[in-house]
Scaffold this motif. Sequence first.
Motif, PDB file in Angstrom:
ATOM      1  N   UNK A   6       5.866 -10.859  -1.976  1.00 46.23           N
ATOM      2  CA  UNK A   6       5.193  -9.715  -1.364  1.00 46.23           C
ATOM      3  C   UNK A   6       5.935  -8.451  -1.775  1.00 46.23           C
ATOM      4  N   UNK A  21      -6.662   4.071   3.405  1.00 42.24           N
ATOM      5  CA  UNK A  21      -7.228   2.954   4.169  1.00 42.24           C
ATOM      6  C   UNK A  21      -7.257   3.290   5.656  1.00 42.24           C
ATOM      7  N   UNK A  24      -9.958   5.824   6.346  1.00 41.86           N
ATOM      8  CA  UNK A  24     -11.284   5.222   6.219  1.00 41.86           C
ATOM      9  C   UNK A  24     -11.610   4.371   7.443  1.00 41.86           C
ATOM     10  N   UNK A  25     -10.601   3.629   7.947  1.00 51.53           N
ATOM     11  CA  UNK A  25     -10.828   2.795   9.131  1.00 51.53           C
ATOM     12  C   UNK A  25     -11.133   3.659  10.349  1.00 51.53           C
ATOM     13  N   UNK A  33      -6.500   2.409  15.003  1.00 50.84           N
ATOM     14  CA  UNK A  33      -5.615   2.323  13.839  1.00 50.84           C
ATOM     15  C   UNK A  33      -4.682   3.530  13.817  1.00 50.84           C
ATOM     16  N   UNK A  34      -3.367   3.276  13.862  1.00 49.10           N
ATOM     17  CA  UNK A  34      -2.386   4.357  13.847  1.00 49.10           C
ATOM     18  C   UNK A  34      -1.900   4.623  12.423  1.00 49.10           C
ATOM     19  N   UNK A  35      -1.760   3.569  11.640  1.00 48.75           N
ATOM     20  CA  UNK A  35      -1.245   3.726  10.276  1.00 48.75           C
ATOM     21  C   UNK A  35      -1.555   2.445   9.507  1.00 48.75           C
ATOM     22  N   UNK A  36      -1.525   2.549   8.181  1.00 51.90           N
ATOM     23  CA  UNK A  36      -1.697   1.358   7.354  1.00 51.90           C
ATOM     24  C   UNK A  36      -0.859   1.517   6.098  1.00 51.90           C
ATOM     25  N   UNK A  37      -0.368   0.397   5.616  1.00 52.07           N
ATOM     26  CA  UNK A  37       0.379   0.398   4.355  1.00 52.07           C
ATOM     27  C   UNK A  37      -0.167  -0.729   3.484  1.00 52.07           C
ATOM     28  N   UNK A  38      -0.274  -0.466   2.194  1.00 53.95           N
ATOM     29  CA  UNK A  38      -0.874  -1.438   1.287  1.00 53.95           C
ATOM     30  C   UNK A  38       0.169  -1.918   0.283  1.00 53.95           C
ATOM     31  N   UNK A  39       0.239  -3.208   0.105  1.00 53.54           N
ATOM     32  CA  UNK A  39       1.155  -3.789  -0.879  1.00 53.54           C
ATOM     33  C   UNK A  39       0.455  -4.861  -1.697  1.00 53.54           C
ATOM     34  N   UNK A  40       1.247  -5.546  -2.505  1.00 53.88           N
ATOM     35  CA  UNK A  40       0.709  -6.598  -3.363  1.00 53.88           C
ATOM     36  C   UNK A  40       1.294  -7.928  -2.941  1.00 53.88           C
ATOM     37  N   UNK A  41       0.522  -8.990  -3.120  1.00 57.70           N
ATOM     38  CA  UNK A  41       1.071 -10.327  -2.941  1.00 57.70           C
ATOM     39  C   UNK A  41       0.777 -11.115  -4.215  1.00 57.70           C
ATOM     40  N   UNK A  42       1.803 -11.743  -4.751  1.00 52.90           N
ATOM     41  CA  UNK A  42       1.683 -12.480  -6.010  1.00 52.90           C
ATOM     42  C   UNK A  42       2.072 -13.927  -5.748  1.00 52.90           C
ATOM     43  N   UNK A  66       7.842  -7.690 -11.569  1.00 56.53           N
ATOM     44  CA  UNK A  66       6.859  -7.655 -10.480  1.00 56.53           C
ATOM     45  C   UNK A  66       7.002  -6.446  -9.563  1.00 56.53           C
TER      46      UNK A  66
ATOM     47  N   UNK B  37      -1.516 -15.652  -9.224  1.00 51.36           N
ATOM     48  CA  UNK B  37      -2.683 -14.974  -8.653  1.00 51.36           C
ATOM     49  C   UNK B  37      -2.189 -13.756  -7.881  1.00 51.36           C
ATOM     50  N   UNK B  39      -2.966 -10.654  -5.129  1.00 52.39           N
ATOM     51  CA  UNK B  39      -3.803 -10.197  -4.027  1.00 52.39           C
ATOM     52  C   UNK B  39      -3.219  -8.949  -3.398  1.00 52.39           C
ATOM     53  N   UNK B  41      -1.908  -6.999   0.286  1.00 50.97           N
ATOM     54  CA  UNK B  41      -1.496  -7.178   1.676  1.00 50.97           C
ATOM     55  C   UNK B  41      -1.568  -5.813   2.360  1.00 50.97           C
ATOM     56  N   UNK B  43      -0.806  -3.845   5.889  1.00 52.10           N
ATOM     57  CA  UNK B  43      -0.174  -3.830   7.212  1.00 52.10           C
ATOM     58  C   UNK B  43      -0.787  -2.705   8.022  1.00 52.10           C
ATOM     59  N   UNK B  44      -1.332  -3.046   9.168  1.00 50.23           N
ATOM     60  CA  UNK B  44      -2.006  -2.047   9.990  1.00 50.23           C
ATOM     61  C   UNK B  44      -1.283  -1.918  11.325  1.00 50.23           C
ATOM     62  N   UNK B  45      -0.894  -0.690  11.672  1.00 49.05           N
ATOM     63  CA  UNK B  45      -0.329  -0.421  13.002  1.00 49.05           C
ATOM     64  C   UNK B  45      -1.486  -0.129  13.945  1.00 49.05           C
TER      65      UNK B  45
END
Lengths: 79, 79
Positions: A6, A21, A24-25, A33-42, A66, B37, B39, B41, B43-45
């Motif tokens: 991750x 994000x 948009x939510x 929704x207070x906050x969001x963070x986006x990452x990658x999962x491999x 990575x 693969x 994808x 991730x 994370x939403x507060x």
Amino acid sequence: MKAIVTVGLKPGVLDVQGKAVANALVDLGFGEVADARVGKVIEIDLKGQDRDAAHAKVKEMCERLLANTVIESYRIEIA
Amino acid sequence: MKAIVTVGLKPGVLDVQGKAVANALVDLGFGEVADARVGKVIEIDLKGQDRDAAHAKVKEMCERLLANTVIESYRIEIA
């Protein structure tokens, strides 16, 4: 063996994708929704059975390809 | 409360980004990599304390914005 990596931006690094994000939510009506963070999962399928060796190899993969360790942190799970 | 949403391509959907990562890792000398693969991730507060309500809300967020359910599946963890 399967390794799950991750990768996410370090705390303090502005996450514009996450902000988009979250906005948009909220715009869609999800006001909780207070906050969001986006990452990658491999997910990586690995040949071999040695978990410790696999972890060391995947750490090297993270450092070399990575993750951008200047701004990103990573977490490794061997499943 | 924090929700962690993992979004990935459904099995059978060609993951070109994953293939590129797997090929790049093999080219870097990580011959033990069989497949990869990739994808997202997210994370939403969340405000509020009700875990079941949060799970239901996040499921709705996935269906409406976070995942393209034609080709992607998602998993929700409430932490």
